[in-house]
Scaffold this motif. Structure first.
Motif, PDB file in Angstrom:
ATOM      1  N   UNK A   4      62.652  58.493  47.526  1.00 15.36           N
ATOM      2  CA  UNK A   4      61.417  58.334  48.279  1.00 15.36           C
ATOM      3  C   UNK A   4      60.254  59.076  47.619  1.00 15.36           C
ATOM      4  N   UNK A   5      60.491  60.321  47.199  1.00 17.53           N
ATOM      5  CA  UNK A   5      59.426  61.099  46.575  1.00 17.53           C
ATOM      6  C   UNK A   5      58.911  60.433  45.294  1.00 17.53           C
ATOM      7  N   UNK A   6      59.821  59.873  44.504  1.00 17.78           N
ATOM      8  CA  UNK A   6      59.403  59.187  43.282  1.00 17.78           C
ATOM      9  C   UNK A   6      58.550  57.963  43.603  1.00 17.78           C
ATOM     10  N   UNK A   7      59.014  57.137  44.533  1.00 15.90           N
ATOM     11  CA  UNK A   7      58.303  55.902  44.840  1.00 15.90           C
ATOM     12  C   UNK A   7      56.980  56.189  45.521  1.00 15.90           C
ATOM     13  N   UNK A   8      56.972  57.114  46.488  1.00  9.22           N
ATOM     14  CA  UNK A   8      55.742  57.383  47.232  1.00  9.22           C
ATOM     15  C   UNK A   8      54.664  58.020  46.367  1.00  9.22           C
TER      16      UNK A   8
ATOM     17  N   UNK B 163      66.180  57.086  41.559  1.00 10.81           N
ATOM     18  CA  UNK B 163      66.049  58.471  41.101  1.00 10.81           C
ATOM     19  C   UNK B 163      67.239  58.944  40.284  1.00 10.81           C
ATOM     20  N   UNK B 164      68.259  58.119  40.124  1.00 13.77           N
ATOM     21  CA  UNK B 164      69.424  58.535  39.342  1.00 13.77           C
ATOM     22  C   UNK B 164      69.009  58.860  37.905  1.00 13.77           C
ATOM     23  N   UNK B 165      69.510  59.987  37.413  1.00 15.74           N
ATOM     24  CA  UNK B 165      69.167  60.416  36.055  1.00 15.74           C
ATOM     25  C   UNK B 165      67.793  61.055  35.949  1.00 15.74           C
TER      26      UNK B 165
ATOM     27  N   UNK C 238      62.245  66.579  40.128  1.00 17.47           N
ATOM     28  CA  UNK C 238      62.343  65.147  39.881  1.00 17.47           C
ATOM     29  C   UNK C 238      61.272  64.768  38.875  1.00 17.47           C
ATOM     30  N   UNK C 239      61.587  63.782  38.051  1.00 21.51           N
ATOM     31  CA  UNK C 239      60.654  63.343  37.014  1.00 21.51           C
ATOM     32  C   UNK C 239      61.415  62.926  35.776  1.00 21.51           C
TER      33      UNK C 239
ATOM     34  N   UNK D  63      71.651  66.379  38.444  1.00 20.59           N
ATOM     35  CA  UNK D  63      72.415  66.385  39.693  1.00 20.59           C
ATOM     36  C   UNK D  63      72.272  65.024  40.361  1.00 20.59           C
ATOM     37  N   UNK D  64      73.154  64.763  41.322  1.00 23.35           N
ATOM     38  CA  UNK D  64      73.123  63.475  42.021  1.00 23.35           C
ATOM     39  C   UNK D  64      71.835  63.326  42.820  1.00 23.35           C
ATOM     40  N   UNK D  65      71.263  62.128  42.770  1.00 18.75           N
ATOM     41  CA  UNK D  65      70.024  61.846  43.504  1.00 18.75           C
ATOM     42  C   UNK D  65      70.327  61.620  44.980  1.00 18.75           C
ATOM     43  N   UNK D  66      69.322  61.858  45.810  1.00 22.17           N
ATOM     44  CA  UNK D  66      69.413  61.616  47.246  1.00 22.17           C
ATOM     45  C   UNK D  66      68.316  60.638  47.655  1.00 22.17           C
ATOM     46  N   UNK D  67      68.344  60.243  48.918  1.00 17.50           N
ATOM     47  CA  UNK D  67      67.303  59.359  49.431  1.00 17.50           C
ATOM     48  C   UNK D  67      65.938  60.039  49.364  1.00 17.50           C
ATOM     49  N   UNK D  68      65.900  61.352  49.624  1.00 19.23           N
ATOM     50  CA  UNK D  68      64.638  62.092  49.517  1.00 19.23           C
ATOM     51  C   UNK D  68      64.068  61.979  48.113  1.00 19.23           C
TER      52      UNK D  68
END
Length: 289
Positions: free
Chosen positions: A281-285, A235-237, A263-264, A273-278
């Protein structure tokens, strides 16, 4: 802080082309998975196939096709399946406990089912696991008199019996308060030093704090398998914030500060802003990587 993964390299779970169908629906659809010592977190929306996968890994369900080896054994062979069951612990999503039993009687019953015949050892071990989950002072109470969180801890104690080499947990923190959740993390970190823990959860915080690897499931398949840091990197960037909702974003929600997080594919000039695990996860799921 995540514990350092054990040095051992032997695979505990080896699945190739694993399939389980219910009618026309493939709950697990061709999963390949290789798991070694440490903690693997399973993330995914409801209906992704996490519970079905865990039930196959626990030998409760047989796969319709594909190959599966657990602890170096083939659970499709009756004698080898018995050996696997002696060495694994399983906490289902909705454990059904005998309400007239006491916690000590229930855990002892599980020990009998695992063919532990030494009565003195069973007594010591049952007491140990109940004390490890904070139920030492309630081990002689009837289960029907216990709260939901206490009953969850009794079921967890049964799964921890005998220090299993493979520990499978489906939403283990259900009904636990924050302090008990921290205690659970400590227990699982200790278990991971002895073998493998596979943990299904909807809580990305648990994955970030505890898991060495994470698998994201969607539609019966594994869409991502790697470290938590690698999931964040997807999710970075691709995460930005603004004062107003952005209709071009894949997902948008309001933060506690009153701004909007997206996100997108960020528009030109977006405040990244810096990406998080959430975020990862949201992108992949959602099927976007």
């Amino acid at each position: 802080m995540t514990e350092t993964a054990p040095v051992r390299t032997a695979l505990t779970v080896e699945a190739t082309g694993l399939v389980k169908r219910y009618g026309r629906t493939a709950a697990v659809d061709g999963i390949d998975l290789a798991v070694g010592p440490g903690v693997l977190g399973l993330l995914g929306p409801n209906g992704a196939g996490k519970t079905t996968l865990l039930r196959m890994l626990s030998t409760v369900l047989a796969p319709d096709s594909g190959s599966l080896r657990l602890l170096g054994r083939d659970p499709g062979v009756p004698q080898e399946r018995v050996e696997v069951r002696r060495r694994l612990g399983y906490l289902p999503q909705n454990p059904r406990l005998y309400p007239s039993f006491t916690p000590l009687e229930l855990v002892d019953y599980v020990a009998v089912l695992k063919e532990h015949t030494d009565v003195a050892w069973r007594r010591r071990e049952c007491t140990r696991v109940l004390e490890s989950v904070g139920m030492g002072d309630r081990m002689h109470h009837r289960i029907r008199t216990l709260s939901g969180g206490m009953q969850q801890r009794v079921a967890l104690a049964a799964a921890l019996l005998g220090s299993p080499e493979l520990l499978l947990l489906d939403e283990p923190a259900t009904g636990l308060d924050p302090e008990q959740r921290l205690e659970l993390r400590s227990l699982l970190a200790t278990s991971a030093q002895r073998g493998t823990v596979v943990l299904s959860t909807h809580n990305t915080g648990e994955v970030a704090a505890l898991c060495h690897r994470v698998a994201v499931m969607r539609e019966g398949r594994v869409w991502f398998l790697g470290t938590p840091a690698e999931l964040i990197a997807t999710a970075e960037g691709r995460v930005w914030e603004s004062e107003d909702p952005d209709p071009t974003a894949l997902r948008t929600w309001m933060t506690a500060a009153g701004t909007y997080r997206h996100i997108g594919a960020p528009p030109a000039g977006a405040d990244l802003v810096a990406a998080t695990l959430d975020d990862g996860y949201l992108l992949v799921s959602a099927g976007h990587q």
